[in-house]
Motif scaffolding. Structure first.
Motif, PDB file in Angstrom:
ATOM      1  N   ILE B 293       0.844  -1.206   0.000  1.00  0.00           N
ATOM      2  CA  ILE B 293       0.000   0.000   0.000  1.00  0.00           C
ATOM      3  C   ILE B 293       0.870   1.242   0.000  1.00  0.00           C
ATOM      4  O   ILE B 293       0.681   2.157  -0.796  1.00  0.00           O
ATOM      5  CB  ILE B 293      -0.921   0.040   1.246  1.00  0.00           C
ATOM      6  CG1 ILE B 293      -1.916  -1.105   1.186  1.00  0.00           C
ATOM      7  CG2 ILE B 293      -1.655   1.384   1.327  1.00  0.00           C
ATOM      8  CD1 ILE B 293      -2.793  -1.203   2.413  1.00  0.00           C
ATOM      9  N   SER B 294       1.876   1.240   0.894  1.00  0.00           N
ATOM     10  CA  SER B 294       2.605   2.500   1.031  1.00  0.00           C
ATOM     11  C   SER B 294       3.471   2.759  -0.196  1.00  0.00           C
ATOM     12  O   SER B 294       3.626   3.899  -0.595  1.00  0.00           O
ATOM     13  CB  SER B 294       3.412   2.541   2.324  1.00  0.00           C
ATOM     14  OG  SER B 294       4.604   1.834   2.184  1.00  0.00           O
ATOM     15  N   SER B 295       3.991   1.711  -0.842  1.00  0.00           N
ATOM     16  CA  SER B 295       4.805   2.057  -2.016  1.00  0.00           C
ATOM     17  C   SER B 295       3.942   2.564  -3.162  1.00  0.00           C
ATOM     18  O   SER B 295       4.336   3.489  -3.862  1.00  0.00           O
ATOM     19  CB  SER B 295       5.727   0.912  -2.451  1.00  0.00           C
ATOM     20  OG  SER B 295       5.110  -0.315  -2.318  1.00  0.00           O
ATOM     21  N   ILE B 296       2.744   1.982  -3.326  1.00  0.00           N
ATOM     22  CA  ILE B 296       1.857   2.513  -4.374  1.00  0.00           C
ATOM     23  C   ILE B 296       1.509   3.966  -4.062  1.00  0.00           C
ATOM     24  O   ILE B 296       1.628   4.855  -4.909  1.00  0.00           O
ATOM     25  CB  ILE B 296       0.574   1.666  -4.489  1.00  0.00           C
ATOM     26  CG1 ILE B 296       0.916   0.285  -5.058  1.00  0.00           C
ATOM     27  CG2 ILE B 296      -0.447   2.365  -5.393  1.00  0.00           C
ATOM     28  CD1 ILE B 296      -0.209  -0.712  -4.989  1.00  0.00           C
ATOM     29  N   ALA B 297       1.121   4.206  -2.794  1.00  0.00           N
ATOM     30  CA  ALA B 297       0.727   5.563  -2.412  1.00  0.00           C
ATOM     31  C   ALA B 297       1.883   6.540  -2.604  1.00  0.00           C
ATOM     32  O   ALA B 297       1.695   7.653  -3.086  1.00  0.00           O
ATOM     33  CB  ALA B 297       0.239   5.589  -0.960  1.00  0.00           C
ATOM     34  N   LEU B 298       3.096   6.098  -2.251  1.00  0.00           N
ATOM     35  CA  LEU B 298       4.245   7.002  -2.361  1.00  0.00           C
ATOM     36  C   LEU B 298       4.568   7.300  -3.821  1.00  0.00           C
ATOM     37  O   LEU B 298       4.904   8.438  -4.165  1.00  0.00           O
ATOM     38  CB  LEU B 298       5.462   6.410  -1.652  1.00  0.00           C
ATOM     39  CG  LEU B 298       5.407   6.412  -0.120  1.00  0.00           C
ATOM     40  CD1 LEU B 298       6.598   5.675   0.466  1.00  0.00           C
ATOM     41  CD2 LEU B 298       5.338   7.833   0.418  1.00  0.00           C
ATOM     42  N   VAL B 299       4.463   6.290  -4.671  1.00  0.00           N
ATOM     43  CA  VAL B 299       4.751   6.529  -6.089  1.00  0.00           C
ATOM     44  C   VAL B 299       3.710   7.480  -6.675  1.00  0.00           C
ATOM     45  O   VAL B 299       4.041   8.460  -7.351  1.00  0.00           O
ATOM     46  CB  VAL B 299       4.790   5.199  -6.883  1.00  0.00           C
ATOM     47  CG1 VAL B 299       4.776   5.476  -8.377  1.00  0.00           C
ATOM     48  CG2 VAL B 299       6.029   4.403  -6.501  1.00  0.00           C
ATOM     49  N   VAL B 300       2.424   7.215  -6.362  1.00  0.00           N
ATOM     50  CA  VAL B 300       1.376   8.114  -6.846  1.00  0.00           C
ATOM     51  C   VAL B 300       1.628   9.526  -6.307  1.00  0.00           C
ATOM     52  O   VAL B 300       1.597  10.510  -7.046  1.00  0.00           O
ATOM     53  CB  VAL B 300      -0.023   7.612  -6.413  1.00  0.00           C
ATOM     54  CG1 VAL B 300      -1.082   8.654  -6.730  1.00  0.00           C
ATOM     55  CG2 VAL B 300      -0.341   6.308  -7.124  1.00  0.00           C
ATOM     56  N   GLY B 301       1.921   9.603  -4.996  1.00  0.00           N
ATOM     57  CA  GLY B 301       2.207  10.898  -4.377  1.00  0.00           C
ATOM     58  C   GLY B 301       3.374  11.585  -5.060  1.00  0.00           C
ATOM     59  O   GLY B 301       3.343  12.789  -5.299  1.00  0.00           O
ATOM     60  N   GLY B 302       4.403  10.806  -5.385  1.00  0.00           N
ATOM     61  CA  GLY B 302       5.582  11.363  -6.053  1.00  0.00           C
ATOM     62  C   GLY B 302       5.234  11.930  -7.417  1.00  0.00           C
ATOM     63  O   GLY B 302       5.681  13.013  -7.787  1.00  0.00           O
ATOM     64  N   ILE B 303       4.392  11.198  -8.155  1.00  0.00           N
ATOM     65  CA  ILE B 303       4.029  11.668  -9.494  1.00  0.00           C
ATOM     66  C   ILE B 303       3.240  12.965  -9.402  1.00  0.00           C
ATOM     67  O   ILE B 303       3.452  13.901 -10.181  1.00  0.00           O
ATOM     68  CB  ILE B 303       3.229  10.564 -10.239  1.00  0.00           C
ATOM     69  CG1 ILE B 303       4.165   9.401 -10.558  1.00  0.00           C
ATOM     70  CG2 ILE B 303       2.607  11.119 -11.517  1.00  0.00           C
ATOM     71  CD1 ILE B 303       3.469   8.165 -11.063  1.00  0.00           C
ATOM     72  N   VAL B 304       2.344  13.034  -8.399  1.00  0.00           N
ATOM     73  CA  VAL B 304       1.574  14.275  -8.226  1.00  0.00           C
ATOM     74  C   VAL B 304       2.519  15.428  -7.895  1.00  0.00           C
ATOM     75  O   VAL B 304       2.409  16.517  -8.471  1.00  0.00           O
ATOM     76  CB  VAL B 304       0.509  14.117  -7.115  1.00  0.00           C
ATOM     77  CG1 VAL B 304      -0.202  15.432  -6.880  1.00  0.00           C
ATOM     78  CG2 VAL B 304      -0.486  13.035  -7.500  1.00  0.00           C
ATOM     79  N   ILE B 305       3.462  15.189  -6.997  1.00  0.00           N
ATOM     80  CA  ILE B 305       4.420  16.240  -6.643  1.00  0.00           C
ATOM     81  C   ILE B 305       5.217  16.663  -7.871  1.00  0.00           C
ATOM     82  O   ILE B 305       5.439  17.853  -8.117  1.00  0.00           O
ATOM     83  CB  ILE B 305       5.357  15.762  -5.516  1.00  0.00           C
ATOM     84  CG1 ILE B 305       4.591  15.733  -4.194  1.00  0.00           C
ATOM     85  CG2 ILE B 305       6.584  16.681  -5.393  1.00  0.00           C
ATOM     86  CD1 ILE B 305       5.401  15.276  -3.012  1.00  0.00           C
ATOM     87  N   MET B 306       5.604  15.685  -8.685  1.00  0.00           N
ATOM     88  CA  MET B 306       6.369  16.013  -9.888  1.00  0.00           C
ATOM     89  C   MET B 306       5.562  16.936 -10.786  1.00  0.00           C
ATOM     90  O   MET B 306       6.080  17.917 -11.321  1.00  0.00           O
ATOM     91  CB  MET B 306       6.731  14.725 -10.627  1.00  0.00           C
ATOM     92  CG  MET B 306       7.582  14.948 -11.840  1.00  0.00           C
ATOM     93  SD  MET B 306       8.401  13.434 -12.337  1.00  0.00           S
ATOM     94  CE  MET B 306       7.141  12.735 -13.357  1.00  0.00           C
ATOM     95  N   ASN B 307       4.260  16.623 -10.933  1.00  0.00           N
ATOM     96  CA  ASN B 307       3.415  17.469 -11.774  1.00  0.00           C
ATOM     97  C   ASN B 307       3.300  18.878 -11.230  1.00  0.00           C
ATOM     98  O   ASN B 307       3.394  19.852 -11.979  1.00  0.00           O
ATOM     99  CB  ASN B 307       2.015  16.852 -11.863  1.00  0.00           C
ATOM    100  CG  ASN B 307       1.925  15.941 -13.045  1.00  0.00           C
ATOM    101  OD1 ASN B 307       1.980  16.407 -14.176  1.00  0.00           O
ATOM    102  ND2 ASN B 307       1.859  14.658 -12.803  1.00  0.00           N
ATOM    103  N   ILE B 308       3.077  18.978  -9.923  1.00  0.00           N
ATOM    104  CA  ILE B 308       2.970  20.297  -9.305  1.00  0.00           C
ATOM    105  C   ILE B 308       4.265  21.076  -9.526  1.00  0.00           C
ATOM    106  O   ILE B 308       4.250  22.263  -9.835  1.00  0.00           O
ATOM    107  CB  ILE B 308       2.690  20.144  -7.793  1.00  0.00           C
ATOM    108  CG1 ILE B 308       1.287  19.582  -7.590  1.00  0.00           C
ATOM    109  CG2 ILE B 308       2.877  21.449  -7.057  1.00  0.00           C
ATOM    110  CD1 ILE B 308       0.187  20.548  -7.942  1.00  0.00           C
TER     111      ILE B 308
END
Ligand SMILES: Nc1ncnc2c1ncn2[C@@H]1O[C@H](COP(=O)(O)OP(=O)(O)OP(=O)(O)O)[C@@H](O)[C@H]1O
Ligand SMILES: [Mg+2]
Lengths: 227, 412
Positions: B293-308
């Protein structure tokens, strides 16, 4: 000799078409000189200023600043020259909108690792030179156009550069404010600074000791004030 | 100064648009929160399970018809097995030389009633009187005794009750000596157990122990058309002899149940250790789930941060041009944007840690699990957030650093 350019070319390639923005520009400017560059729109004035200001590199030719061959330098070395040797003033001021006047003036010092205390003091002194000590904590949108350009001027001279370059510094100002700015330049010149300004207006150009006319990317003629 | 400024810019951009900030950081928040919540809950369970299993003792083992059932097939197979009987227990008691004490128990559920009040679905165990010598049953002080040998031998309707029975049915009187009705049968209370609390929302105090003989008499010897199977509980002579005791018991049972030598046992033997193994298996599954769970969430979170950050780089192209014109090198711009993305991710990480700690607290308040947080996991949470900020901040930061000063200055 502070500035020496030898057969500078700047060629922009737009697909198959080539634009010769500068052609064989050879120019010498001595320390302490005050020069104006004039010419029609699109003649290459800004291109030349960007080269002299180390924001850009020529396609061909050599550029010596203080006898150092700048045209062969890498990005980091150019950044260092821009920081130490050159103060730039732009037509559109180019201040950081979110930062105060004082912080804008401090910015060049930030990039050469000057201590915070020293930075604050130097920024205050520079703002004093342009008569803006009392606007130190204002943001750019709380300043008039003339005041913004004075902040930009303070920023340009805060590092005590060898050369101050101004590309149409009065272009966005009314005539009166423009002359106020030019008076500050005059003061800076008297203090021994080397200045090069680009302008469309003859009025403005006459503040300088020397006017360089360019057309189609080449130097057309020069005039020197006799005194 | 540059560092502080970067942190400041990041915090300010978070503060100006709160909803967007939450959406930006939700991935990192969930990722870090999962790590903290699950590790703190597991740490709590570890303590709890260790406590519970220590009550069993490392010299004790259990024998029942089922064993540890891990699949449907095993369950269907176990269903067909012969029941384990009190006679099996006696045979082990007589023939196992390494066994110190051998007891048995059988379970059912009944309503427990006192005039007027009642409790539904109470776990009723028929036990041998020696059970108290085998497993750790704690008596409430001054509240009677356990089931006696005499009561076991003479089918007496005696009851040793869990703390909740006393609490709910006898709130103001001493229950010892009083009658309760289990199903339709009257039993006399002889003692009360100490409070044990609840586990995963289940009360562990609503039980009644009665003599196993009385249990058979009143609740029947058969269940679903089969003889009721009992659980045999054995205490070996010592911790060192538990394996010999298990081997002997196994041989005795195999002989009595006529298991061919080439067939597996048709019963199960479990020790505290096997239960511990089962628990470890459970926790490692929980850890794997957490990592998933946490690695999926972190990767998704990372991609969102990258976009921002990419949006931020575009919006601030002119600022980058100005900084470069004033002498910022590539690495200065790179750092500025990296600091910003790491700050963003760290804010998410800190929020995630707080929420994870909160989740642990809530679990701790509603269960006996002493949810405890190892500071190491907080450090790991911060490290994960920082890594996400760095890893996903690199691309936007490199993009910013590579901008040409003149083009950046000309950007509208
Ligand atoms: N990045 C570029 N790519 C292609 N052509 C360019 C680029 N920058 C400038 N040019 C061209 O080079 C020529 C000189 O441009 P430059 O900006 O130096 O003119 P200028 O004298 O400053 O004009 P103005 O008075 O309008 O500011 C122009 O023809 C312009 O179109
Ligand atoms: Mg121009």
């Amino acid at each position: 000799m502070l500035i020496r350019t030898q057969d500078l070319w700047k060629i922009y390639e737009m697909g198959r078409e080539k634009v010769n923005a500068l052609r064989e520009v050879s120019l010498e400017i001595e320390k302490g000189e005050y020069a104006a560059i004039m010419g029609p729109s699109g003649s290459g004035k800004s291109t030349l200023m960007n080269l002299i200001g180390c924001l850009d590199t020529p396609t061909k030719g050599d550029y010596y600043l203080n006898d150092k061959l700048v045209s062969q330098m890498n990005d980091d070395e150019l950044a260092r020259i821009r920081n130490k040797e050159i103060g730039f003033v732009f037509q559109t001021f180019n201040l950081l909108a979110r930062a105060t006047a004082a912080h804008n003036v401090e910015l060049p010092l930030v990039y050469n690792g000057t201590e915070s205390e020293v930075r604050k003091r130097k920024a205050r002194e520079a703002l004093k030179m342009v008569d803006l000590e009392d606007r130190a904590t204002h943001k750019p949108n709380e300043l008039s156009g003339g005041e913004r350009q004075r902040v930009a001027l303070a920023r340009a001279l805060v590092n005590n550069p060898a050369l101050i370059l101004a590309d149409e510094p009065t272009g966005n100002l009314d005539t009166k404010t423009g002359h106020e700015i030019m008076n500050i330049f005059k003061k800076l010149h008297r203090q021994g600074n080397t200045l090069i300004i680009v302008t469309h207006e003859h009025d403005i150009a006459t503040y300088a000791d020397r006017i360089i006319y360019i057309r189609d990317g080449a130097i057309e003629k020069e005039e020197r004030k006799k005194n | 100064m540059n560092l502080l400024e970067g942190i400041f810019i990041a915090l300010r951009s978070l503060a100006t648009n709160k909803l967007r900030s939450i959406l930006t950081l939700i991935g990192v928040i969930i990722g870090v929160m999962t790590v903290i919540a699950i590790t703190s809950i597991i740490a709590g369970m570890n303590k709890y399970v260790a406590d519970q299993l220590s009550a069993v003792g490392s010299d004790t083992f259990f024998i029942d018809k089922w064993g540890l059932i891990m699949s449907d097939d095993e369950w269907w197979e176990a269903l067909k097995r012969k029941s384990i009987t009190l006679e099996d227990m006696e045979a082990i008691g007589e023939n196992c030389t390494y066994c110190d004490k051998v007891g048995a128990s059988a379970d059912t559920r009944r309503r427990v009633k006192r005039t007027g009040d009642h409790l539904e679905d109470v776990r009723i165990s028929g036990v041998t009187a020696n059970l108290i010598d085998i497993i750790d049953i704690k008596l409430e002080e001054g509240e009677g005794r356990y089931i006696s040998k005499f009561e076991e031998e003479h089918n007496r309707a005696a009851a040793f009750v869990g703390w909740e029975i006393k609490d709910k049915l006898f709130p103001s009187v001493d229950p010892v000596g009083k009658e309760i009705k289990i199903g339709n049968q009257e039993f006399k209370i002889v003692g009360v157990a100490q409070k044990r609390g609840s586990f995963l929302g289940q009360s562990r105090d609503n039980f009644v122990h009665v003599p196993i003989t009385a249990f058979f008499k009143h609740f029947g010897r058969r269940r679903y058309g089969r003889q009721l199977s009992v659980e045999i509980i054995v205490k070996a002579e010592s911790f060192e002899s538990i394996n010999e005791a298990m081997d002997e018991s196994r041989a005795i049972l195999r002989a009595r149940r006529r298991v061919p030598y080439d067939k597996k046992d048709d019963f199960g033997i479990m020790t505290a250790e096997t239960l511990m193994d089962l628990y470890r298996q459970f926790t490692s599954t929980a850890y794997l789930t957490m990592i998933g769970i946490s690695s999926i969430a972190l990767v998704v979170g990372g991609i969102v941060i990258m976009n921002i950050m990419l949006v931020s780089v575009t919006q601030r192209t002119r600022e980058i041009g100005i900084r470069k014109a004033l002498g910022a090198r590539k690495r200065d711009v790179l750092w500025q944007f990296l600091v910003e993305s790491v700050t963003l991710a760290l804010v998410g990480g800190i929020v995630g840690i707080l929420l994870g700690l909160g989740t642990g607290k809530i679990v701790a308040m509603n269960s006996p699990l002493p949810a405890s947080v190892d500071p190491l996991w907080i450090a790991i949470g911060l490290f994960l957030a920082t890594s996400v900020g760095l890893a996903f901040g690199v691309y936007p930061a490199v993009k910013a650093a590579r901008l040409d000063p003149i083009e950046a200055l000309r950007y509208e």
